[in-house]
Scaffold this active site. Structure first.
Site, mmCIF file in Angstrom:
data_model
loop_
_atom_site.group_PDB
_atom_site.id
_atom_site.type_symbol
_atom_site.label_atom_id
_atom_site.label_comp_id
_atom_site.label_asym_id
_atom_site.label_seq_id
_atom_site.Cartn_x
_atom_site.Cartn_y
_atom_site.Cartn_z
ATOM 1 N N GLU A 7 -6.139 -7.217 3.733
ATOM 2 C CA GLU A 7 -5.687 -8.336 4.580
ATOM 3 C C GLU A 7 -6.862 -8.973 5.321
ATOM 4 O O GLU A 7 -6.956 -10.206 5.414
ATOM 5 C CB GLU A 7 -4.642 -7.829 5.587
ATOM 6 C CG GLU A 7 -4.109 -8.966 6.470
ATOM 7 C CD GLU A 7 -3.200 -8.465 7.582
ATOM 8 O OE1 GLU A 7 -2.429 -7.512 7.364
ATOM 9 O OE2 GLU A 7 -3.262 -9.037 8.684
ATOM 10 N N SER A 28 -2.486 0.904 6.260
ATOM 11 C CA SER A 28 -3.003 0.819 7.630
ATOM 12 C C SER A 28 -1.927 1.188 8.640
ATOM 13 O O SER A 28 -2.143 1.987 9.555
ATOM 14 C CB SER A 28 -3.508 -0.602 7.889
ATOM 15 O OG SER A 28 -3.878 -0.761 9.225
ATOM 16 N N CYS A 83 2.283 -7.549 13.912
ATOM 17 C CA CYS A 83 3.613 -8.055 13.576
ATOM 18 C C CYS A 83 4.714 -7.221 14.223
ATOM 19 O O CYS A 83 4.483 -6.114 14.715
ATOM 20 C CB CYS A 83 3.782 -8.106 12.063
ATOM 21 S SG CYS A 83 4.069 -6.483 11.346
ATOM 22 N N HIS A 138 -10.374 -3.898 4.659
ATOM 23 C CA HIS A 138 -8.933 -3.893 4.342
ATOM 24 C C HIS A 138 -8.591 -5.201 3.618
ATOM 25 O O HIS A 138 -9.137 -6.267 3.945
ATOM 26 C CB HIS A 138 -8.122 -3.764 5.636
ATOM 27 C CG HIS A 138 -6.643 -3.609 5.397
ATOM 28 N ND1 HIS A 138 -5.817 -4.679 5.157
ATOM 29 C CD2 HIS A 138 -5.859 -2.510 5.337
ATOM 30 C CE1 HIS A 138 -4.576 -4.243 4.977
ATOM 31 N NE2 HIS A 138 -4.574 -2.919 5.078
ATOM 32 N N HIS A 191 0.831 -1.208 0.000
ATOM 33 C CA HIS A 191 0.000 0.000 0.000
ATOM 34 C C HIS A 191 0.865 1.257 0.000
ATOM 35 O O HIS A 191 0.957 1.967 1.001
ATOM 36 C CB HIS A 191 -0.944 -0.006 1.204
ATOM 37 C CG HIS A 191 -2.109 -0.926 1.024
ATOM 38 N ND1 HIS A 191 -2.794 -1.493 2.077
ATOM 39 C CD2 HIS A 191 -2.720 -1.378 -0.104
ATOM 40 C CE1 HIS A 191 -3.775 -2.253 1.610
ATOM 41 N NE2 HIS A 191 -3.749 -2.206 0.293
HETATM 42 FE FE1 SF4 Z 1 2.653 -6.547 6.911
HETATM 43 FE FE2 SF4 Z 1 4.178 -6.916 9.096
HETATM 44 FE FE3 SF4 Z 1 4.416 -8.535 6.975
HETATM 45 FE FE4 SF4 Z 1 5.291 -6.037 6.888
HETATM 46 S S1 SF4 Z 1 6.099 -7.698 8.207
HETATM 47 S S2 SF4 Z 1 4.092 -7.085 5.290
HETATM 48 S S3 SF4 Z 1 3.742 -4.960 8.076
HETATM 49 S S4 SF4 Z 1 2.645 -8.348 8.288
#
Ligand code: SF4
Length: 307
Positions: free
Chosen positions: A128, A222, A193, A126, A43
């Protein structure tokens, strides 16, 4: 006028974004003919425009891809129904889904199989969330806040909780607290994450010390939007911009210290003109604010590793 920039570290690209960009980069470099990408690969407007100029065709529906063509799934992941539709059209699939998103899909799929109802904490609509929900659409409810939790009916089955990876750490803790209060036996997985967590910790440090925080990142990112919200929640004026062209110099009036960071889908080169501009306005100190050192790397999909 500003005299100091606080530069968040970590900021910008995470391992999942690096992997997704590498995947599309390699596919465009190696193969002849059109490459279709389901939704934005990451994004970020600048990154997507760059790939578009190199010939990538971004689509919102699988049926836009000619039968037998190639399709790259974005870092945000897709539902099993989308995968099946691509297979039905005999498309060659190259999956750039972040492995940390895939992990949430697997948790969701297993929980549904094990007899749970799923609460997915995240933002409805979203990319995801749409993908994760698609693992068990009939059993999954999306909740975005503690108020959403209060509005839920009484479930027939035990509850399993998963989350979008890029949420506000603090807001999610509140929502999960509300779930635990209503459903004490719920199985909880907090899937925010490492990259989201670290960037939010860093922006908090910036917001504590800076007079103004600038977050580089697109409106549909996001984690970039969350960074801006986190800074504002701490009472510091904060703006999210796609790049220097969106900065109003009036924001710098009366500001001594500028905090600068970027969402996980933002290339560092977008920050350079902002730093140069601030130097021209009198900034003499650029100070890194380091909250974590990231060493996470993800391997490319097997079909791209060896040829
Ligand atoms: Fe998304 Fe986290 Fe993966 Fe980056 S590391 S693509 S922010 S889930």
């Amino acid at each position: 006028m500003p005299h100091t920039i606080l530069l968040a570290e970590p900021r910008g690209f995470c391992a999942g974004v690096v992997r997704a960009i590498d995947v599309l980069d390699q596919v465009l470099d190696r193969d002849e003919g059109p490459v279709y990408v389901f939704h934005e690969i990451v994004h970020n407007r600048y990154v997507v425009d760059g790939f578009r100029q190199r010939g990538a065709v971004f689509v919102d529906y699988v049926h836009e891809v000619p039968a037998g063509g190639r399709i790259v799934f974005s870092a945000h992941g897709v539902s099993p129904a989308v995968v099946q539709e691509a297979k039905d059209r005999n498309l060659r699939i190259i999956d750039a889904t972040c492995p940390l998103v895939t992990k949430v899909h697997l948790e969701t799929r297993k929980a549904a199989k094990d007899g749970y109802d799923i609460l997915l904490v995240g933002h409805e609509g979203h990319d995801e969330v749409e993908g994760t929900k698609g693992e068990a659409p009939a059993l999954t409810r999306v909740v975005d806040s503690a108020a959403d939790v209060q509005a839920l009916g009484t479930p027939d089955r035990p509850i399993f909780v998963v989350t979008q990876t890029t949420l506000s750490v603090d807001d999610t803790a509140e929502t999960i607290g509300a779930i635990q209060a209503r459903f004490p036996d719920a199985e909880i997985r907090n899937d925010i994450c490492y990259a989201t967590t670290n960037r939010q910790s860093a922006v908090k440090e910036l917001a504590e010390r800076a007079d103004l925080v600038i977050v580089v990142g697109s409106a549909n990112s996001s984690n970039s939007v969350r960074l801006c919200e986190v800074a504002k929640t701490m009472g510091t004026p904060a703006y999210r911009v796609d790049g220097i062209q969106e900065i109003d110099p009036a924001w710098y009036e009366g500001v001594g210290i500028v905090g600068l960071t970027a969402g996980a889908s933002v290339p560092d080169e977008l920050l350079e003109p902002i730093i140069e501009d601030l130097r021209a306005r009198g900034v003499t100190t650029v100070e890194p604010v380091i909250v974590a050192r990231e060493t996470v790397e993800f391997r490319l999909p097997a079909e791209l590793e060896v040829r």
